[in-house]
Design a protein around this motif. Structure first.
Motif, PDB file in Angstrom:
ATOM      1  N   VAL A  39     -13.527  -3.925   4.160  1.00 33.88           N
ATOM      2  CA  VAL A  39     -13.664  -2.562   3.649  1.00 33.88           C
ATOM      3  C   VAL A  39     -13.359  -2.484   2.150  1.00 33.88           C
ATOM      4  N   GLU A  40     -12.617  -3.413   1.619  1.00 35.26           N
ATOM      5  CA  GLU A  40     -12.245  -3.407   0.204  1.00 35.26           C
ATOM      6  C   GLU A  40     -13.335  -3.966  -0.703  1.00 35.26           C
ATOM      7  N   LYS A  41     -14.359  -4.547  -0.142  1.00 39.22           N
ATOM      8  CA  LYS A  41     -15.403  -5.182  -0.948  1.00 39.22           C
ATOM      9  C   LYS A  41     -16.535  -4.238  -1.345  1.00 39.22           C
ATOM     10  N   THR A  57      -8.127   2.305  -8.244  1.00 35.33           N
ATOM     11  CA  THR A  57      -7.294   1.135  -8.041  1.00 35.33           C
ATOM     12  C   THR A  57      -7.095   0.938  -6.549  1.00 35.33           C
ATOM     13  N   ASN A  58      -7.397  -0.239  -6.068  1.00 36.36           N
ATOM     14  CA  ASN A  58      -7.179  -0.572  -4.678  1.00 36.36           C
ATOM     15  C   ASN A  58      -5.712  -0.932  -4.491  1.00 36.36           C
ATOM     16  N   ARG A  59      -5.025  -0.244  -3.604  1.00 34.19           N
ATOM     17  CA  ARG A  59      -3.611  -0.498  -3.346  1.00 34.19           C
ATOM     18  C   ARG A  59      -3.379  -1.305  -2.068  1.00 34.19           C
ATOM     19  N   GLY A  60      -4.434  -1.583  -1.305  1.00 34.81           N
ATOM     20  CA  GLY A  60      -4.284  -2.393  -0.100  1.00 34.81           C
ATOM     21  C   GLY A  60      -4.732  -1.659   1.148  1.00 34.81           C
ATOM     22  N   CYS A  61      -4.519  -2.299   2.296  1.00 33.08           N
ATOM     23  CA  CYS A  61      -4.959  -1.760   3.578  1.00 33.08           C
ATOM     24  C   CYS A  61      -3.868  -1.877   4.633  1.00 33.08           C
ATOM     25  N   GLN A  73      -7.450   2.340   4.191  1.00 32.45           N
ATOM     26  CA  GLN A  73      -7.433   1.776   2.849  1.00 32.45           C
ATOM     27  C   GLN A  73      -6.723   2.741   1.909  1.00 32.45           C
ATOM     28  N   ILE A  74      -5.820   2.220   1.098  1.00 32.82           N
ATOM     29  CA  ILE A  74      -5.062   3.026   0.149  1.00 32.82           C
ATOM     30  C   ILE A  74      -5.657   2.799  -1.241  1.00 32.82           C
ATOM     31  N   ILE A  75      -6.201   3.877  -1.833  1.00 31.08           N
ATOM     32  CA  ILE A  75      -6.779   3.779  -3.172  1.00 31.08           C
ATOM     33  C   ILE A  75      -6.136   4.829  -4.064  1.00 31.08           C
ATOM     34  N   GLN A  76      -6.142   4.556  -5.358  1.00 29.23           N
ATOM     35  CA  GLN A  76      -5.601   5.483  -6.340  1.00 29.23           C
ATOM     36  C   GLN A  76      -6.694   5.802  -7.333  1.00 29.23           C
TER      37      GLN A  76
END
Length: 78
Positions: A39-41, A57-61, A73-76
């Motif tokens: 999902v991060e790609k 900014t991708n903060r992780g999953c 998914q955690i995004i900023q």
């Protein structure tokens, strides 16, 4: 005067913080390393509309257990 709080703290990543918050309300989850999930790609927002942010900014999953939700998914934005 002495504070009752300790001088040390435990460093946590964003997924670890959110996993702890979910555990407090009874949801079992596990934090994942940044960039390890499919999902991060992909793009986070559509590029067809002017109001979508360009910088994120991708903060992780998080993997959520025993739920219809597979991954959070955690995004900023910003």
């Amino acid at each position: 005067m002495h504070d009752t709080e300790s001088d040390t703290f435990v460093y946590q990543t964003w997924p670890e913080k959110f996993s702890g918050m979910l555990k407090k309300i009874g949801i079992d989850s596990e934090s994942k390393e940044i960039g390890t999930d499919n999902v991060e790609k992909n793009d986070y927002y559509s590029r067809y509309f002017a109001q979508t942010p360009r910088m994120i900014t991708n903060r992780g999953c998080l993997d959520v257990k025993n739920s219809n939700i597979d991954v959070i998914q955690i995004i900023q934005k910003g």
